[in-house]
Write a protein that holds these residues in place. Structure first.
Motif, PDB file in Angstrom:
ATOM      1  N   PHE A 134       0.822  -1.208   0.000  1.00  8.33           N
ATOM      2  CA  PHE A 134       0.000   0.000   0.000  1.00  8.33           C
ATOM      3  C   PHE A 134       0.853   1.253   0.000  1.00  8.33           C
ATOM      4  O   PHE A 134       1.964   1.276   0.529  1.00  8.33           O
ATOM      5  CB  PHE A 134      -0.928   0.015   1.225  1.00  8.33           C
ATOM      6  N   GLU A 135       0.321   2.294  -0.592  1.00  4.79           N
ATOM      7  CA  GLU A 135       0.960   3.599  -0.609  1.00  4.79           C
ATOM      8  C   GLU A 135      -0.076   4.678  -0.276  1.00  4.79           C
ATOM      9  O   GLU A 135      -0.037   5.288   0.775  1.00  4.79           O
ATOM     10  CB  GLU A 135       1.584   3.864  -1.974  1.00  4.79           C
ATOM     11  N   LYS A 136      -1.022   4.875  -1.164  1.00  6.10           N
ATOM     12  CA  LYS A 136      -2.014   5.934  -1.011  1.00  6.10           C
ATOM     13  C   LYS A 136      -3.053   5.588   0.054  1.00  6.10           C
ATOM     14  O   LYS A 136      -3.451   6.453   0.857  1.00  6.10           O
ATOM     15  CB  LYS A 136      -2.705   6.192  -2.356  1.00  6.10           C
ATOM     16  N   TYR A 137      -3.504   4.327   0.076  1.00  6.32           N
ATOM     17  CA  TYR A 137      -4.577   3.919   0.982  1.00  6.32           C
ATOM     18  C   TYR A 137      -4.052   3.124   2.182  1.00  6.32           C
ATOM     19  O   TYR A 137      -4.776   2.311   2.755  1.00  6.32           O
ATOM     20  CB  TYR A 137      -5.611   3.084   0.225  1.00  6.32           C
ATOM     21  N   TYR A 138      -2.817   3.374   2.552  1.00 10.06           N
ATOM     22  CA  TYR A 138      -2.236   2.630   3.674  1.00 10.06           C
ATOM     23  C   TYR A 138      -2.954   2.951   4.983  1.00 10.06           C
ATOM     24  O   TYR A 138      -3.086   2.093   5.862  1.00 10.06           O
ATOM     25  CB  TYR A 138      -0.744   2.951   3.786  1.00 10.06           C
ATOM     26  N   ASN A 139      -3.431   4.179   5.142  1.00 10.67           N
ATOM     27  CA  ASN A 139      -4.151   4.561   6.364  1.00 10.67           C
ATOM     28  C   ASN A 139      -5.398   3.698   6.549  1.00 10.67           C
ATOM     29  O   ASN A 139      -5.664   3.185   7.639  1.00 10.67           O
ATOM     30  CB  ASN A 139      -4.553   6.034   6.302  1.00 10.67           C
ATOM     31  N   ILE A 140      -6.165   3.539   5.469  1.00 12.50           N
ATOM     32  CA  ILE A 140      -7.395   2.748   5.551  1.00 12.50           C
ATOM     33  C   ILE A 140      -7.069   1.285   5.805  1.00 12.50           C
ATOM     34  O   ILE A 140      -7.730   0.602   6.597  1.00 12.50           O
ATOM     35  CB  ILE A 140      -8.211   2.912   4.254  1.00 12.50           C
ATOM     36  N   SER A 141      -6.044   0.792   5.130  1.00 14.52           N
ATOM     37  CA  SER A 141      -5.660  -0.611   5.307  1.00 14.52           C
ATOM     38  C   SER A 141      -5.238  -0.897   6.746  1.00 14.52           C
ATOM     39  O   SER A 141      -5.630  -1.904   7.346  1.00 14.52           O
ATOM     40  CB  SER A 141      -4.526  -0.959   4.334  1.00 14.52           C
ATOM     41  N   MET A 142      -4.436  -0.009   7.323  1.00 15.36           N
ATOM     42  CA  MET A 142      -4.012  -0.180   8.716  1.00 15.36           C
ATOM     43  C   MET A 142      -5.203  -0.157   9.667  1.00 15.36           C
ATOM     44  O   MET A 142      -5.263  -0.933  10.626  1.00 15.36           O
ATOM     45  CB  MET A 142      -3.031   0.922   9.108  1.00 15.36           C
ATOM     46  N   ALA A 143      -6.135   0.746   9.408  1.00 15.03           N
ATOM     47  CA  ALA A 143      -7.304   0.856  10.279  1.00 15.03           C
ATOM     48  C   ALA A 143      -8.133  -0.422  10.242  1.00 15.03           C
ATOM     49  O   ALA A 143      -8.620  -0.896  11.276  1.00 15.03           O
ATOM     50  CB  ALA A 143      -8.151   2.057   9.858  1.00 15.03           C
ATOM     51  N   ILE A 144      -8.282  -1.005   9.059  1.00 15.06           N
ATOM     52  CA  ILE A 144      -9.053  -2.247   8.939  1.00 15.06           C
ATOM     53  C   ILE A 144      -8.360  -3.380   9.681  1.00 15.06           C
ATOM     54  O   ILE A 144      -9.000  -4.141  10.426  1.00 15.06           O
ATOM     55  CB  ILE A 144      -9.249  -2.606   7.452  1.00 15.06           C
ATOM     56  N   SER A 145      -7.051  -3.514   9.486  1.00 14.03           N
ATOM     57  CA  SER A 145      -6.326  -4.589  10.165  1.00 14.03           C
ATOM     58  C   SER A 145      -6.306  -4.383  11.675  1.00 14.03           C
ATOM     59  O   SER A 145      -6.390  -5.345  12.447  1.00 14.03           O
ATOM     60  CB  SER A 145      -4.895  -4.686   9.623  1.00 14.03           C
ATOM     61  N   GLN A 146      -6.233  -3.129  12.123  1.00 12.57           N
ATOM     62  CA  GLN A 146      -6.237  -2.841  13.560  1.00 12.57           C
ATOM     63  C   GLN A 146      -7.578  -3.187  14.190  1.00 12.57           C
ATOM     64  O   GLN A 146      -7.653  -3.537  15.371  1.00 12.57           O
ATOM     65  CB  GLN A 146      -5.910  -1.368  13.790  1.00 12.57           C
ATOM     66  N   ALA A 147      -8.657  -3.121  13.393  1.00 16.30           N
ATOM     67  CA  ALA A 147      -9.978  -3.496  13.908  1.00 16.30           C
ATOM     68  C   ALA A 147     -10.032  -4.975  14.280  1.00 16.30           C
ATOM     69  O   ALA A 147     -10.884  -5.386  15.077  1.00 16.30           O
ATOM     70  CB  ALA A 147     -11.053  -3.167  12.870  1.00 16.30           C
ATOM     71  N   GLY A 148      -9.136  -5.775  13.717  1.00 16.52           N
ATOM     72  CA  GLY A 148      -9.075  -7.185  14.084  1.00 16.52           C
ATOM     73  C   GLY A 148      -8.742  -7.385  15.550  1.00 16.52           C
ATOM     74  O   GLY A 148      -9.157  -8.383  16.163  1.00 16.52           O
ATOM     75  N   LEU A 149      -7.984  -6.447  16.154  1.00 19.46           N
ATOM     76  CA  LEU A 149      -7.668  -6.547  17.573  1.00 19.46           C
ATOM     77  C   LEU A 149      -8.936  -6.466  18.414  1.00 19.46           C
ATOM     78  O   LEU A 149      -9.103  -7.234  19.369  1.00 19.46           O
ATOM     79  CB  LEU A 149      -6.696  -5.427  17.948  1.00 19.46           C
ATOM     80  N   SER A 150      -9.833  -5.553  18.046  1.00 17.66           N
ATOM     81  CA  SER A 150     -11.102  -5.437  18.777  1.00 17.66           C
ATOM     82  C   SER A 150     -11.937  -6.701  18.626  1.00 17.66           C
ATOM     83  O   SER A 150     -12.562  -7.172  19.585  1.00 17.66           O
ATOM     84  CB  SER A 150     -11.889  -4.224  18.268  1.00 17.66           C
ATOM     85  N   LEU A 151     -11.939  -7.263  17.415  1.00 16.65           N
ATOM     86  CA  LEU A 151     -12.692  -8.497  17.194  1.00 16.65           C
ATOM     87  C   LEU A 151     -12.149  -9.621  18.060  1.00 16.65           C
ATOM     88  O   LEU A 151     -12.915 -10.386  18.663  1.00 16.65           O
ATOM     89  CB  LEU A 151     -12.613  -8.885  15.709  1.00 16.65           C
ATOM     90  N   GLY A 152     -10.823  -9.740  18.126  1.00 15.11           N
ATOM     91  CA  GLY A 152     -10.231 -10.794  18.935  1.00 15.11           C
ATOM     92  C   GLY A 152     -10.531 -10.634  20.410  1.00 15.11           C
ATOM     93  O   GLY A 152     -10.781 -11.622  21.117  1.00 15.11           O
ATOM     94  N   ILE A 153     -10.521  -9.389  20.910  1.00 17.37           N
ATOM     95  CA  ILE A 153     -10.769  -9.144  22.332  1.00 17.37           C
ATOM     96  C   ILE A 153     -12.222  -9.419  22.697  1.00 17.37           C
ATOM     97  O   ILE A 153     -12.520 -10.021  23.733  1.00 17.37           O
ATOM     98  CB  ILE A 153     -10.395  -7.690  22.698  1.00 17.37           C
ATOM     99  N   MET A 154     -13.154  -9.001  21.831  1.00 14.49           N
ATOM    100  CA  MET A 154     -14.569  -9.024  22.202  1.00 14.49           C
ATOM    101  C   MET A 154     -15.267 -10.337  21.861  1.00 14.49           C
ATOM    102  O   MET A 154     -16.254 -10.692  22.507  1.00 14.49           O
ATOM    103  CB  MET A 154     -15.291  -7.860  21.512  1.00 14.49           C
ATOM    104  N   VAL A 155     -14.774 -11.093  20.873  1.00 16.84           N
ATOM    105  CA  VAL A 155     -15.502 -12.276  20.402  1.00 16.84           C
ATOM    106  C   VAL A 155     -14.900 -13.581  20.916  1.00 16.84           C
ATOM    107  O   VAL A 155     -15.619 -14.442  21.440  1.00 16.84           O
ATOM    108  CB  VAL A 155     -15.559 -12.287  18.860  1.00 16.84           C
ATOM    109  N   MET A 156     -13.589 -13.730  20.799  1.00 18.26           N
ATOM    110  CA  MET A 156     -12.992 -15.030  21.086  1.00 18.26           C
ATOM    111  C   MET A 156     -13.020 -15.443  22.556  1.00 18.26           C
ATOM    112  O   MET A 156     -13.235 -16.622  22.858  1.00 18.26           O
ATOM    113  CB  MET A 156     -11.567 -15.089  20.527  1.00 18.26           C
ATOM    114  N   PRO A 157     -12.801 -14.550  23.539  1.00 14.43           N
ATOM    115  CA  PRO A 157     -12.905 -14.993  24.941  1.00 14.43           C
ATOM    116  C   PRO A 157     -14.287 -15.540  25.319  1.00 14.43           C
ATOM    117  O   PRO A 157     -14.366 -16.619  25.923  1.00 14.43           O
ATOM    118  CB  PRO A 157     -12.555 -13.728  25.729  1.00 14.43           C
TER     119      PRO A 157
END
Length: 448
Positions: A134-157
């Motif tokens: 990524f170059e231009k849309y790296y901000n959006i890509s990072m934000a999407i991947s970072q949302a995976g942390l919230s999914l892991g915290i809230m769903v898997m336990p």
């Protein structure tokens, strides 16, 4: 040259978004697995008839060993490919969970969970590949991947708690291993992405004379090449590395003292645990707001603002705790994780701006290494501070100070850059004025 231009054109579209999906899945699985092991802690303690700290130490060693795998993953990615590295590390991590399900002694469980730490290195390699794609849309890509942390915290336990009730801890561990098989698929989706710059370096290595190679220290040369140790000569990168280390220290300390601190204030265990869930919502909010804020705010400005937010959120904890306010603790938890999430995204984008693509994977791996080292140090010192003082409030103030301290190297580097820019501008202006005076004097002599 044509091949390099084609790769540049391939950024930000097409397969790049598949890499974003793999990063999202890998982040959710890594975070969720560690949290799920924490949910299993009371059951494992009862099963192996041991003390709580033994099982807790074995789970924390998973992350600690994962930190060690990061430089190894970077070197292996140079030697093989990021795709093969992630697949190998993922297979070892899944094998560790399967072995843990078959464990009959606590020593065997510790060894098995150490293997699970290879998932940390695999995740870091995927993040590095995401930065390359990524170059231009790296901000959006990072934000999407970072949302995976919230999914892991809230769903898997909660899911793990349900699996424990239905299948027991061995069956739950096997199902957890089955979920982590998706990491292998994530690795298989990493198509090699080479740039013209890498080809140029390879050509230079080929053109190097054999006589010159014989006089070089091949061991040092290989270490510098495979680990990209030249990154540590860049002041900007080192400053961001120190910031990530302090950030990892603060976040781990916050996680350690949050629940027992709330219980010390008189709140129930389920109420105290929900504070971490609120932090997960804050991280999700950070992933949503960062691409929007990035449109009008530079990354360094975002970093300074969010660091001040996290510093105040940690520093205000003693004041809120003195009133025994659960709502106040929940708000501070949300603000801290929100600020931390946006700060991490800003740092990753700044790394993207100062590091070349051929060094990006190792750069992200060193960032994860620093984050893990900070977490390991915090795991000891946060508990030691409480044992000495008998209060979590001092630990909160210490975390607040370290959060602000981590920004100091970046501030020094920025001030140095401003000083250099002003010095250059003054020299340019003086030279420009001398040139104008010279032209005017020549013109006067000509007129005479």
């Amino acid at each position: 040259m044509v091949y390099a231009m084609a790769n540049v054109m391939a950024k930000d579209r097409g397969w790049a978004w598949i890499i974003t999906l793999t990063s999202f899945i890998a982040t959710a699985l890594l975070t969720g697995t560690v949290k799920s092991l924490g949910v299993m802690l009371p059951t494992l303690r009862q099963q192996f008839s041991t003390q709580t700290w033994v099982i807790g130490l074995s789970i924390s060693l998973t992350t600690a060993f994962g930190v060690v795998t990061c430089p190894l993953a970077g070197a292996l990615s140079k030697r093989l490919t990021p795709r093969h590295t992630v697949m190998i590390f993922s297979i070892l991590a899944v094998l560790g969970l399967i072995m843990a399900a078959l464990a009959t002694a606590v020593q065997f469980l510790i060894v098995a969970l150490l293997l699970t730490g290879f998932s940390v290195g695999a995740h870091a390699v995927i993040i590095g590949e995401e930065a390359i794609y990524f170059e231009k849309y790296y901000n959006i890509s990072m934000a999407i991947s970072q949302a995976g942390l919230s999914l892991g915290i809230m769903v898997m336990p909660p899911m793990t708690q349900l699996l424990l009730y239905i299948y027991g801890w061995r069956g739950s561990m096997l199902l957890l291993a089955a979920l982590n098989l998706h990491l292998i698929v994530c690795g298989a989706l990493l198509k090699p992405f080479h740039t013209g710059r890498v080809e140029l370096e390879d050509n230079e290595l080929i053109k190097r004379s054999k006589k010159q190679q014989e006089h070089e220290n091949l061991v040092i040369t290989n270490l510098v090449h495979y680990l990209d140790l030249t990154l540590f000569t860049d002041a900007d990168f080192v400053a961001m590395l120190v910031y990530i280390l302090c950030c990892g220290y603060c976040f781990t300390g916050w996680l350690i003292y949050l629940v027992p601190h709330a219980m010390e204030l008189g709140f129930q265990s389920y109420e105290s645990s929900f504070l971490a869930t609120i932090g997960g919502f804050g991280n999700l909010l950070a992933a949503i707001l960062y691409p929007i804020l990035k449109i009008c705010t530079p990354d360094k400005t975002t970093l300074y603002l969010t660091t001040l937010m996290s510093t105040f959120a940690l520093g205000l904890d003693p004041l809120v705790s003195s009133y025994h306010s659960y709502i106040g603790l929940a708000i501070l938890s949300c603000i801290y994780v929100l600020a931390r999430g946006m700060a991490i995204l800003s740092v990753f984008k700044m790394v993207k701006n100062v590091v070349d693509d051929n060094k990006m994977t190792n750069a992200m791996l060193w960032m994860n290494f620093a984050d893990g080292i900070g977490g390991i140090c915090s795991g000891f010192f946060s508990g030691w501070t409480f044992d000495v003082t008998g209060s979590f409030m001092l630990s909160s103030l210490l975390l607040s100070a370290i959060s602000l301290l981590g920004l100091c190297p970046q501030f020094i580097v920025d001030m140095r850059s401003v000083w250099k820019a002003r010095k250059y501008a003054s020299r340019y202006n003086n030279h420009h004025s001398i040139s104008i005076l010279t032209k005017e004097s020549i013109g006067n002599v000509t007129s005479l």
